[in-house]
Design an enzyme around this catalytic site. Structure first.
Site, PDB file in Angstrom:
ATOM      1  N   LYS A 124       0.862  -1.195   0.000  1.00  0.00           N
ATOM      2  CA  LYS A 124       0.000   0.000   0.000  1.00  0.00           C
ATOM      3  C   LYS A 124       0.886   1.227   0.000  1.00  0.00           C
ATOM      4  O   LYS A 124       2.022   1.178   0.496  1.00  0.00           O
ATOM      5  CB  LYS A 124      -0.880   0.014   1.247  1.00  0.00           C
ATOM      6  CG  LYS A 124      -2.166   0.794   1.072  1.00  0.00           C
ATOM      7  CD  LYS A 124      -3.252  -0.056   0.466  1.00  0.00           C
ATOM      8  CE  LYS A 124      -4.453   0.758   0.062  1.00  0.00           C
ATOM      9  NZ  LYS A 124      -5.586  -0.110  -0.304  1.00  0.00           N
ATOM     10  N   ASP A 164      -6.822   4.154  -4.697  1.00  0.00           N
ATOM     11  CA  ASP A 164      -7.544   3.990  -3.431  1.00  0.00           C
ATOM     12  C   ASP A 164      -8.237   5.345  -3.220  1.00  0.00           C
ATOM     13  O   ASP A 164      -8.440   6.071  -4.197  1.00  0.00           O
ATOM     14  CB  ASP A 164      -6.562   3.631  -2.295  1.00  0.00           C
ATOM     15  CG  ASP A 164      -7.255   3.167  -1.016  1.00  0.00           C
ATOM     16  OD1 ASP A 164      -7.661   1.999  -0.951  1.00  0.00           O
ATOM     17  OD2 ASP A 164      -7.416   3.975  -0.076  1.00  0.00           O
ATOM     18  N   GLY A 235     -20.533   7.420   1.385  1.00  0.00           N
ATOM     19  CA  GLY A 235     -19.639   7.858   0.321  1.00  0.00           C
ATOM     20  C   GLY A 235     -20.385   8.039  -0.982  1.00  0.00           C
ATOM     21  O   GLY A 235     -21.537   7.620  -1.128  1.00  0.00           O
ATOM     22  N   GLY A 237     -18.037   8.059  -3.879  1.00  0.00           N
ATOM     23  CA  GLY A 237     -16.881   7.884  -4.760  1.00  0.00           C
ATOM     24  C   GLY A 237     -17.038   6.654  -5.628  1.00  0.00           C
ATOM     25  O   GLY A 237     -18.132   6.108  -5.793  1.00  0.00           O
ATOM     26  N   ALA A 240     -18.750   3.435  -3.927  1.00  0.00           N
ATOM     27  CA  ALA A 240     -20.198   3.583  -3.712  1.00  0.00           C
ATOM     28  C   ALA A 240     -20.928   3.619  -5.059  1.00  0.00           C
ATOM     29  O   ALA A 240     -22.017   3.045  -5.208  1.00  0.00           O
ATOM     30  CB  ALA A 240     -20.480   4.854  -2.920  1.00  0.00           C
ATOM     31  N   TRP A 241     -20.306   4.254  -6.042  1.00  0.00           N
ATOM     32  CA  TRP A 241     -20.910   4.337  -7.382  1.00  0.00           C
ATOM     33  C   TRP A 241     -21.129   2.934  -7.978  1.00  0.00           C
ATOM     34  O   TRP A 241     -22.225   2.603  -8.443  1.00  0.00           O
ATOM     35  CB  TRP A 241     -20.015   5.184  -8.295  1.00  0.00           C
ATOM     36  CG  TRP A 241     -20.294   5.052  -9.756  1.00  0.00           C
ATOM     37  CD1 TRP A 241     -21.357   5.582 -10.428  1.00  0.00           C
ATOM     38  CD2 TRP A 241     -19.512   4.325 -10.713  1.00  0.00           C
ATOM     39  NE1 TRP A 241     -21.288   5.231 -11.755  1.00  0.00           N
ATOM     40  CE2 TRP A 241     -20.178   4.463 -11.967  1.00  0.00           C
ATOM     41  CE3 TRP A 241     -18.336   3.575 -10.657  1.00  0.00           C
ATOM     42  CZ2 TRP A 241     -19.677   3.874 -13.126  1.00  0.00           C
ATOM     43  CZ3 TRP A 241     -17.848   3.000 -11.815  1.00  0.00           C
ATOM     44  CH2 TRP A 241     -18.523   3.147 -13.032  1.00  0.00           C
TER      45      TRP A 241
HETATM   46  O1  2IT Z   1      -8.081  -1.567  -1.067  1.00  0.00           O
HETATM   47  C1  2IT Z   1      -7.924  -2.059  -2.188  1.00  0.00           C
HETATM   48  O2  2IT Z   1      -8.042  -3.262  -2.394  1.00  0.00           O
HETATM   49  C2  2IT Z   1      -7.592  -1.153  -3.293  1.00  0.00           C
HETATM   50  N1  2IT Z   1      -7.470   0.043  -3.056  1.00  0.00           N
HETATM   51  C3  2IT Z   1      -7.368  -1.691  -4.671  1.00  0.00           C
HETATM   52  C4  2IT Z   1      -5.965  -2.149  -4.833  1.00  0.00           C
HETATM   53  C5  2IT Z   1      -5.586  -2.589  -6.220  1.00  0.00           C
HETATM   54  O3  2IT Z   1      -4.400  -2.923  -6.371  1.00  0.00           O
HETATM   55  O4  2IT Z   1      -6.410  -2.604  -7.128  1.00  0.00           O
END
Ligand code: 2IT
Length: 444
Positions: A124, A164, A235, A237, A240-241
Protein backbone atom coordinates in the site's frame (compact mmCIF):
# COMPACT_ATOMS: atom_id res chain seq x y z
CA UNK A 1 0.97 -18.57 19.55
CA UNK A 2 0.54 -16.36 22.57
CA UNK A 3 -1.69 -13.70 21.00
CA UNK A 4 -1.45 -11.33 23.95
CA UNK A 5 2.35 -11.42 23.86
CA UNK A 6 2.57 -10.93 20.11
CA UNK A 7 0.15 -8.02 20.30
CA UNK A 8 2.09 -6.46 23.17
CA UNK A 9 5.25 -6.73 21.07
CA UNK A 10 3.53 -5.21 18.03
CA UNK A 11 2.26 -2.34 20.18
CA UNK A 12 5.69 -1.72 21.71
CA UNK A 13 7.46 -1.82 18.35
CA UNK A 14 4.90 0.38 16.59
CA UNK A 15 4.04 3.16 19.03
CA UNK A 16 1.33 5.59 18.00
CA UNK A 17 -0.05 3.28 15.30
CA UNK A 18 -3.58 2.41 16.51
CA UNK A 19 -4.96 1.49 13.09
CA UNK A 20 -2.19 -1.01 12.42
CA UNK A 21 -2.70 -2.47 15.87
CA UNK A 22 -6.47 -2.72 15.30
CA UNK A 23 -5.98 -4.57 12.01
CA UNK A 24 -3.41 -6.96 13.49
CA UNK A 25 -5.53 -7.62 16.59
CA UNK A 26 -8.56 -8.58 14.52
CA UNK A 27 -6.56 -11.04 12.44
CA UNK A 28 -4.63 -12.64 15.30
CA UNK A 29 -7.70 -13.10 17.50
CA UNK A 30 -9.59 -14.86 14.73
CA UNK A 31 -6.77 -17.14 13.49
CA UNK A 32 -5.54 -18.08 16.98
CA UNK A 33 -7.52 -21.30 17.17
CA UNK A 34 -6.42 -22.47 13.72
CA UNK A 35 -2.78 -21.66 14.42
CA UNK A 36 -2.93 -23.55 17.72
CA UNK A 37 -4.10 -26.68 15.87
CA UNK A 38 -1.26 -26.48 13.33
CA UNK A 39 2.09 -26.27 15.13
CA UNK A 40 4.03 -25.71 11.87
CA UNK A 41 3.06 -22.03 12.01
CA UNK A 42 4.60 -21.47 15.43
CA UNK A 43 7.60 -23.63 14.52
CA UNK A 44 8.25 -21.26 11.62
CA UNK A 45 7.47 -18.06 13.59
CA UNK A 46 4.97 -17.20 10.89
CA UNK A 47 2.89 -14.75 12.92
CA UNK A 48 5.89 -12.78 14.14
CA UNK A 49 7.18 -12.61 10.56
CA UNK A 50 3.82 -11.63 9.08
CA UNK A 51 3.26 -8.61 11.32
CA UNK A 52 6.50 -7.01 10.18
CA UNK A 53 6.41 -5.38 6.70
CA UNK A 54 9.14 -6.47 4.27
CA UNK A 55 10.19 -2.83 3.80
CA UNK A 56 8.91 0.74 3.80
CA UNK A 57 9.87 3.68 1.58
CA UNK A 58 9.20 7.24 2.69
CA UNK A 59 9.99 10.24 0.51
CA UNK A 60 9.50 13.99 0.12
CA UNK A 61 7.23 15.13 -2.69
CA UNK A 62 7.65 18.73 -3.77
CA UNK A 63 5.54 20.48 -6.37
CA UNK A 64 4.42 23.96 -7.41
CA UNK A 65 0.77 25.03 -6.97
CA UNK A 66 -1.24 27.27 -9.31
CA UNK A 67 -0.16 30.37 -7.42
CA UNK A 68 3.50 29.54 -7.89
CA UNK A 69 4.01 28.45 -4.28
CA UNK A 70 6.17 25.43 -3.46
CA UNK A 71 4.23 22.68 -1.67
CA UNK A 72 5.75 19.80 0.26
CA UNK A 73 4.05 16.48 0.98
CA UNK A 74 5.15 13.15 2.28
CA UNK A 75 4.95 10.03 0.11
CA UNK A 76 5.13 6.36 1.12
CA UNK A 77 5.15 2.85 -0.22
CA UNK A 78 4.79 -0.04 2.22
CA UNK A 79 5.83 -3.38 0.72
CA UNK A 80 4.23 -5.69 3.23
CA UNK A 81 4.47 -9.27 2.05
CA UNK A 82 5.35 -10.82 -1.32
CA UNK A 83 5.20 -14.51 -0.44
CA UNK A 84 2.52 -15.29 -3.01
CA UNK A 85 3.25 -12.70 -5.71
CA UNK A 86 4.39 -9.14 -6.47
CA UNK A 87 3.35 -6.50 -3.95
CA UNK A 88 -0.05 -5.21 -4.98
CA UNK A 89 -2.26 -2.55 -3.49
CA UNK A 90 -3.53 0.96 -3.94
CA UNK A 91 -2.27 4.48 -3.35
CA UNK A 92 -4.26 6.72 -1.02
CA UNK A 93 -4.09 10.52 -1.28
CA UNK A 94 -5.78 11.98 1.77
CA UNK A 95 -4.68 14.49 4.45
CA UNK A 96 -5.07 11.86 7.21
CA UNK A 97 -2.57 9.46 5.60
CA UNK A 98 0.26 8.44 7.92
CA UNK A 99 2.54 5.45 8.06
CA UNK A 100 0.01 3.91 10.46
CA UNK A 101 -2.74 4.14 7.82
CA UNK A 102 -0.63 2.52 5.15
CA UNK A 103 0.66 -0.25 7.40
CA UNK A 104 -2.89 -1.20 8.40
CA UNK A 105 -3.94 -1.15 4.76
CA UNK A 106 -0.88 -3.09 3.57
CA UNK A 107 -1.44 -5.73 6.23
CA UNK A 108 -5.13 -6.10 5.28
CA UNK A 109 -4.19 -6.19 1.62
CA UNK A 110 -1.95 -9.21 2.14
CA UNK A 111 -4.91 -11.30 3.35
CA UNK A 112 -7.35 -9.85 0.84
CA UNK A 113 -5.09 -10.52 -2.12
CA UNK A 114 -4.58 -14.06 -0.93
CA UNK A 115 -8.38 -14.53 -0.95
CA UNK A 116 -8.77 -13.38 -4.57
CA UNK A 117 -7.32 -16.72 -5.84
CA UNK A 118 -4.66 -14.77 -7.78
CA UNK A 119 -0.91 -14.64 -7.01
CA UNK A 120 -0.57 -11.16 -5.52
CA UNK A 121 1.33 -10.04 -2.43
CA UNK A 122 0.29 -7.13 -0.22
CA UNK A 123 1.38 -3.49 -0.39
CA UNK A 124 0.00 0.00 0.00
CA UNK A 125 1.17 3.54 -0.53
CA UNK A 126 0.09 7.11 -0.73
CA UNK A 127 0.51 10.59 0.57
CA UNK A 128 -0.94 13.18 2.92
CA UNK A 129 -1.70 15.26 -0.20
CA UNK A 130 -5.28 16.62 -0.02
CA UNK A 131 -7.01 16.63 -3.43
CA UNK A 132 -9.86 18.72 -1.98
CA UNK A 133 -10.04 22.10 -3.67
CA UNK A 134 -7.08 21.40 -5.98
CA UNK A 135 -7.26 22.14 -9.68
CA UNK A 136 -6.77 19.35 -12.22
CA UNK A 137 -3.37 20.82 -13.13
CA UNK A 138 -2.29 20.81 -9.48
CA UNK A 139 -3.35 17.20 -9.17
CA UNK A 140 -1.36 16.41 -12.31
CA UNK A 141 1.78 18.14 -11.03
CA UNK A 142 1.50 16.40 -7.67
CA UNK A 143 1.05 12.97 -9.31
CA UNK A 144 4.06 13.57 -11.56
CA UNK A 145 6.22 14.66 -8.63
CA UNK A 146 5.09 11.64 -6.60
CA UNK A 147 6.02 9.26 -9.42
CA UNK A 148 9.51 10.73 -9.91
CA UNK A 149 10.32 9.09 -6.57
CA UNK A 150 7.96 6.08 -6.52
CA UNK A 151 9.12 4.69 -9.88
CA UNK A 152 12.39 3.50 -8.31
CA UNK A 153 10.58 1.01 -6.09
CA UNK A 154 7.92 -0.47 -8.36
CA UNK A 155 7.78 -2.66 -11.46
CA UNK A 156 5.32 -4.97 -13.22
CA UNK A 157 6.80 -8.04 -11.47
CA UNK A 158 7.91 -6.26 -8.29
CA UNK A 159 5.19 -3.99 -7.00
CA UNK A 160 2.05 -2.88 -8.83
CA UNK A 161 0.19 0.09 -7.27
CA UNK A 162 -3.37 1.14 -8.13
CA UNK A 163 -5.98 3.58 -6.84
CA UNK A 164 -7.54 3.99 -3.43
CA UNK A 165 -9.21 7.00 -1.79
CA UNK A 166 -8.28 10.15 -3.72
CA UNK A 167 -6.71 8.17 -6.56
CA UNK A 168 -8.97 7.24 -9.50
CA UNK A 169 -8.61 6.96 -13.25
CA UNK A 170 -7.48 10.56 -13.66
CA UNK A 171 -4.67 10.24 -11.12
CA UNK A 172 -3.57 6.83 -12.46
CA UNK A 173 -3.29 8.50 -15.88
CA UNK A 174 -1.00 11.24 -14.58
CA UNK A 175 1.06 8.74 -12.58
CA UNK A 176 1.41 6.30 -15.47
CA UNK A 177 2.24 9.09 -17.93
CA UNK A 178 5.22 10.07 -15.79
CA UNK A 179 6.24 6.45 -15.18
CA UNK A 180 6.36 5.77 -18.93
CA UNK A 181 8.44 8.88 -19.49
CA UNK A 182 10.94 7.85 -16.82
CA UNK A 183 11.39 4.17 -17.68
CA UNK A 184 10.48 4.17 -21.39
CA UNK A 185 8.35 1.06 -21.02
CA UNK A 186 4.70 0.26 -21.51
CA UNK A 187 4.10 -2.31 -18.82
CA UNK A 188 1.29 -3.04 -16.41
CA UNK A 189 3.06 -1.32 -13.54
CA UNK A 190 -0.14 0.38 -12.41
CA UNK A 191 -3.69 -0.94 -12.56
CA UNK A 192 -6.87 1.05 -12.94
CA UNK A 193 -5.53 2.39 -16.21
CA UNK A 194 -7.87 3.82 -18.85
CA UNK A 195 -9.46 1.31 -21.22
CA UNK A 196 -7.63 2.91 -24.16
CA UNK A 197 -4.13 2.55 -22.68
CA UNK A 198 -3.93 -0.86 -21.08
CA UNK A 199 -6.72 -0.79 -18.51
CA UNK A 200 -9.19 -3.59 -17.94
CA UNK A 201 -12.84 -3.25 -18.76
CA UNK A 202 -14.83 -3.22 -15.48
CA UNK A 203 -11.94 -2.19 -13.22
CA UNK A 204 -13.69 1.09 -12.22
CA UNK A 205 -16.85 -0.83 -11.31
CA UNK A 206 -15.13 -3.87 -9.83
CA UNK A 207 -14.96 -2.99 -6.13
CA UNK A 208 -18.63 -1.99 -5.95
CA UNK A 209 -19.82 -4.81 -8.22
CA UNK A 210 -17.82 -7.38 -6.27
CA UNK A 211 -19.23 -6.01 -3.01
CA UNK A 212 -22.77 -6.45 -4.26
CA UNK A 213 -22.02 -9.95 -5.60
CA UNK A 214 -20.73 -10.79 -2.15
CA UNK A 215 -23.86 -9.35 -0.49
CA UNK A 216 -25.92 -11.44 -2.89
CA UNK A 217 -23.97 -14.56 -1.92
CA UNK A 218 -24.47 -13.84 1.77
CA UNK A 219 -28.19 -13.28 1.29
CA UNK A 220 -28.58 -16.47 -0.75
CA UNK A 221 -26.74 -18.47 1.91
CA UNK A 222 -29.33 -17.16 4.37
CA UNK A 223 -32.30 -17.84 2.06
CA UNK A 224 -32.89 -14.22 1.14
CA UNK A 225 -32.75 -12.23 -2.08
CA UNK A 226 -31.42 -8.76 -2.84
CA UNK A 227 -34.49 -7.80 -4.84
CA UNK A 228 -36.54 -5.08 -3.15
CA UNK A 229 -34.05 -4.65 -0.27
CA UNK A 230 -33.25 -1.12 0.88
CA UNK A 231 -29.58 -0.16 1.09
CA UNK A 232 -27.58 2.67 2.62
CA UNK A 233 -24.16 3.43 1.17
CA UNK A 234 -21.68 5.79 2.72
CA UNK A 235 -19.64 7.86 0.32
CA UNK A 236 -20.27 8.82 -3.29
CA UNK A 237 -16.88 7.88 -4.76
CA UNK A 238 -15.88 5.14 -7.10
CA UNK A 239 -16.74 2.29 -4.72
CA UNK A 240 -20.20 3.58 -3.71
CA UNK A 241 -20.91 4.34 -7.38
CA UNK A 242 -20.19 0.75 -8.48
CA UNK A 243 -22.24 -0.62 -5.60
CA UNK A 244 -25.18 1.69 -6.40
CA UNK A 245 -25.06 0.68 -10.06
CA UNK A 246 -25.07 -3.08 -9.48
CA UNK A 247 -27.47 -3.05 -6.51
CA UNK A 248 -29.98 -1.01 -8.53
CA UNK A 249 -29.57 -3.32 -11.53
CA UNK A 250 -30.36 -6.30 -9.30
CA UNK A 251 -33.57 -4.70 -8.04
CA UNK A 252 -32.48 -3.23 -4.70
CA UNK A 253 -33.29 0.34 -3.64
CA UNK A 254 -30.33 2.53 -2.76
CA UNK A 255 -32.00 4.73 -0.22
CA UNK A 256 -29.02 6.64 1.16
CA UNK A 257 -25.67 7.93 -0.06
CA UNK A 258 -23.51 10.20 2.05
CA UNK A 259 -20.49 12.49 2.18
CA UNK A 260 -18.44 14.11 4.91
CA UNK A 261 -21.09 16.88 5.00
CA UNK A 262 -24.15 14.66 5.60
CA UNK A 263 -26.42 12.25 3.76
CA UNK A 264 -29.14 12.33 1.11
CA UNK A 265 -32.25 10.14 1.03
CA UNK A 266 -33.61 8.63 -2.19
CA UNK A 267 -37.03 7.43 -1.03
CA UNK A 268 -37.59 5.30 -4.14
CA UNK A 269 -34.03 4.27 -4.85
CA UNK A 270 -31.69 5.82 -7.41
CA UNK A 271 -32.15 6.55 -11.12
CA UNK A 272 -29.44 5.96 -13.73
CA UNK A 273 -28.93 9.72 -13.96
CA UNK A 274 -28.46 10.02 -10.20
CA UNK A 275 -25.93 7.19 -10.15
CA UNK A 276 -24.01 8.77 -13.02
CA UNK A 277 -23.96 12.11 -11.20
CA UNK A 278 -21.97 10.54 -8.35
CA UNK A 279 -18.97 10.46 -10.70
CA UNK A 280 -19.35 14.13 -11.55
CA UNK A 281 -19.52 15.01 -7.86
CA UNK A 282 -16.26 13.19 -7.18
CA UNK A 283 -14.54 14.90 -10.12
CA UNK A 284 -15.26 18.36 -8.65
CA UNK A 285 -12.66 17.65 -5.90
CA UNK A 286 -14.99 19.29 -3.36
CA UNK A 287 -15.88 16.19 -1.31
CA UNK A 288 -19.47 17.18 -0.48
CA UNK A 289 -22.73 15.39 -1.30
CA UNK A 290 -25.16 18.30 -0.79
CA UNK A 291 -25.03 19.40 -4.47
CA UNK A 292 -26.70 16.05 -5.24
CA UNK A 293 -29.71 16.99 -3.08
CA UNK A 294 -29.79 20.47 -4.62
CA UNK A 295 -29.75 19.03 -8.13
CA UNK A 296 -32.34 16.30 -7.64
CA UNK A 297 -34.52 17.87 -4.94
CA UNK A 298 -33.94 14.98 -2.51
CA UNK A 299 -33.80 15.29 1.26
CA UNK A 300 -30.40 16.28 2.71
CA UNK A 301 -29.52 15.78 6.37
CA UNK A 302 -26.48 17.85 7.32
CA UNK A 303 -23.76 16.60 9.65
CA UNK A 304 -25.18 13.08 10.14
CA UNK A 305 -24.00 9.66 9.06
CA UNK A 306 -25.83 7.34 6.69
CA UNK A 307 -26.44 4.84 9.51
CA UNK A 308 -29.32 6.90 10.98
CA UNK A 309 -31.79 5.65 8.39
CA UNK A 310 -33.67 2.34 8.67
CA UNK A 311 -32.57 -0.03 5.87
CA UNK A 312 -32.21 -3.78 5.27
CA UNK A 313 -28.56 -3.57 4.24
CA UNK A 314 -25.80 -1.13 5.24
CA UNK A 315 -22.63 -0.89 3.18
CA UNK A 316 -19.85 1.37 4.45
CA UNK A 317 -18.02 2.43 1.28
CA UNK A 318 -16.00 5.44 2.43
CA UNK A 319 -13.38 5.25 5.18
CA UNK A 320 -11.92 3.18 8.00
CA UNK A 321 -13.85 3.12 11.29
CA UNK A 322 -16.74 5.05 9.75
CA UNK A 323 -19.31 2.85 11.51
CA UNK A 324 -18.93 2.71 15.30
CA UNK A 325 -20.69 0.82 18.11
CA UNK A 326 -23.45 3.43 18.44
CA UNK A 327 -24.08 3.31 14.70
CA UNK A 328 -24.22 -0.48 14.88
CA UNK A 329 -26.74 -0.33 17.75
CA UNK A 330 -28.85 2.16 15.78
CA UNK A 331 -28.84 -0.09 12.72
CA UNK A 332 -29.73 -3.13 14.84
CA UNK A 333 -32.58 -1.20 16.54
CA UNK A 334 -33.84 -0.30 13.05
CA UNK A 335 -33.87 -3.97 12.01
CA UNK A 336 -30.84 -4.14 9.72
CA UNK A 337 -30.38 -7.63 8.25
CA UNK A 338 -26.88 -7.39 6.83
CA UNK A 339 -23.86 -5.11 7.13
CA UNK A 340 -21.15 -5.43 4.51
CA UNK A 341 -17.93 -3.42 4.74
CA UNK A 342 -16.80 -2.30 1.33
CA UNK A 343 -14.36 0.27 2.68
CA UNK A 344 -11.25 -1.19 4.31
CA UNK A 345 -11.91 -1.79 8.04
CA UNK A 346 -15.04 0.34 7.75
CA UNK A 347 -16.31 -0.72 11.18
CA UNK A 348 -14.65 -0.26 14.53
CA UNK A 349 -13.82 -3.43 16.48
CA UNK A 350 -16.65 -2.54 18.91
CA UNK A 351 -19.14 -2.17 16.05
CA UNK A 352 -18.20 -5.59 14.67
CA UNK A 353 -18.68 -7.03 18.14
CA UNK A 354 -22.17 -5.49 18.45
CA UNK A 355 -23.22 -6.78 15.03
CA UNK A 356 -21.92 -10.28 15.66
CA UNK A 357 -23.51 -10.38 19.12
CA UNK A 358 -26.87 -9.51 17.53
CA UNK A 359 -26.22 -12.21 14.87
CA UNK A 360 -26.46 -9.67 12.06
CA UNK A 361 -24.89 -11.07 8.90
CA UNK A 362 -21.59 -9.19 8.66
CA UNK A 363 -18.72 -9.27 6.16
CA UNK A 364 -15.32 -7.62 6.51
CA UNK A 365 -13.87 -5.41 3.77
CA UNK A 366 -11.01 -7.75 3.01
CA UNK A 367 -13.53 -10.32 1.77
CA UNK A 368 -16.24 -8.11 0.32
CA UNK A 369 -14.11 -5.50 -1.44
CA UNK A 370 -11.57 -7.92 -2.90
CA UNK A 371 -13.20 -7.64 -6.33
CA UNK A 372 -11.35 -4.36 -6.86
CA UNK A 373 -7.88 -5.76 -6.47
CA UNK A 374 -9.12 -8.99 -8.07
CA UNK A 375 -9.87 -7.21 -11.32
CA UNK A 376 -6.56 -5.35 -10.92
CA UNK A 377 -5.00 -8.83 -10.98
CA UNK A 378 -6.92 -9.55 -14.16
CA UNK A 379 -5.59 -6.28 -15.61
CA UNK A 380 -2.06 -7.50 -14.82
CA UNK A 381 -2.76 -10.80 -16.61
CA UNK A 382 -4.10 -8.99 -19.68
CA UNK A 383 -1.09 -6.63 -19.74
CA UNK A 384 1.38 -9.49 -19.38
CA UNK A 385 -0.28 -11.34 -22.26
CA UNK A 386 -0.73 -8.16 -24.36
CA UNK A 387 -4.43 -8.95 -24.72
CA UNK A 388 -7.74 -7.57 -23.57
CA UNK A 389 -10.76 -9.49 -22.39
CA UNK A 390 -14.38 -8.54 -22.95
CA UNK A 391 -16.52 -7.15 -20.16
CA UNK A 392 -18.38 -10.46 -20.01
CA UNK A 393 -15.13 -12.42 -19.51
CA UNK A 394 -13.93 -10.08 -16.76
CA UNK A 395 -17.32 -10.12 -15.04
CA UNK A 396 -17.44 -13.89 -15.12
CA UNK A 397 -13.97 -14.09 -13.49
CA UNK A 398 -14.98 -11.47 -10.93
CA UNK A 399 -18.05 -13.53 -10.07
CA UNK A 400 -15.89 -16.64 -9.69
CA UNK A 401 -13.53 -14.82 -7.31
CA UNK A 402 -16.34 -13.50 -5.12
CA UNK A 403 -17.93 -16.97 -5.06
CA UNK A 404 -14.63 -18.53 -4.00
CA UNK A 405 -14.15 -15.98 -1.23
CA UNK A 406 -17.66 -16.58 0.04
CA UNK A 407 -17.19 -20.36 0.03
CA UNK A 408 -13.94 -19.97 1.97
CA UNK A 409 -15.64 -17.74 4.54
CA UNK A 410 -18.28 -20.42 5.11
CA UNK A 411 -15.65 -23.18 5.19
CA UNK A 412 -13.51 -21.55 7.86
CA UNK A 413 -16.07 -19.27 9.53
CA UNK A 414 -19.18 -21.34 10.22
CA UNK A 415 -19.73 -21.65 13.95
CA UNK A 416 -21.40 -24.43 15.91
CA UNK A 417 -24.75 -22.61 16.07
CA UNK A 418 -24.70 -22.09 12.28
CA UNK A 419 -23.79 -18.38 12.44
CA UNK A 420 -21.18 -17.56 9.80
CA UNK A 421 -18.31 -15.53 11.24
CA UNK A 422 -17.14 -14.04 7.95
CA UNK A 423 -14.31 -12.17 9.71
CA UNK A 424 -12.82 -15.39 11.00
CA UNK A 425 -13.46 -17.23 7.73
CA UNK A 426 -11.74 -14.55 5.63
CA UNK A 427 -8.78 -14.21 7.97
CA UNK A 428 -8.14 -17.95 8.27
CA UNK A 429 -8.51 -18.61 4.53
CA UNK A 430 -6.32 -15.61 3.63
CA UNK A 431 -3.75 -16.62 6.23
CA UNK A 432 -3.34 -20.24 5.13
CA UNK A 433 -2.17 -19.47 1.61
CA UNK A 434 0.34 -16.80 2.67
CA UNK A 435 1.61 -18.74 5.69
CA UNK A 436 2.05 -22.03 3.82
CA UNK A 437 3.87 -20.20 1.03
CA UNK A 438 6.22 -18.57 3.54
CA UNK A 439 7.06 -21.98 4.97
CA UNK A 440 7.64 -23.50 1.54
CA UNK A 441 9.86 -20.56 0.52
CA UNK A 442 12.10 -20.88 3.56
CA UNK A 443 13.49 -18.24 5.87
CA UNK A 444 14.97 -15.57 3.64
O1 2IT B 1 -8.08 -1.57 -1.07
C1 2IT B 1 -7.92 -2.06 -2.19
O2 2IT B 1 -8.04 -3.26 -2.39
C2 2IT B 1 -7.59 -1.15 -3.29
N1 2IT B 1 -7.47 0.04 -3.06
C3 2IT B 1 -7.37 -1.69 -4.67
C4 2IT B 1 -5.97 -2.15 -4.83
C5 2IT B 1 -5.59 -2.59 -6.22
O3 2IT B 1 -4.40 -2.92 -6.37
O4 2IT B 1 -6.41 -2.60 -7.13
Amino acid sequence: MDVKKVLADVEAKNPGQPLFLQAVTEVLETIEEYVAKNPKYDDNKIIERMVEPDRIFQFRVEWVDDKGNIQINRGYRVQFNNAIGPYKGGLRFHPTVTLDTLKFLGFEQTFKNSLTTLPMGGGKGGSDFDPKGKSDREIMRFCQAFMTELFKYIGPDTDVPAGDIGVGGREIGFLYGMYKKLVRENTGVLTGKGAGWGGSILRPEATGFGGVYFVNNMLKAHNMSIEGKTISLSGFGNVAWGAALKATELGAKVKVISGPDGYVVNENGMTAEQIEYMLELRATNNNVVKPYADKFGTKFVAGKKAWDVAVDIAMPCAFQNELNADDAKQLIANGVKLVCEVSNMGCTAEAVHELQKAKVIFAPGKAANAGGVGVSGLEMSQNAGHISWTGAEVDQRLHAMMDSIHENCIKYGKEKDGYVNYVKGANVAGFIKVADSMIELGVC
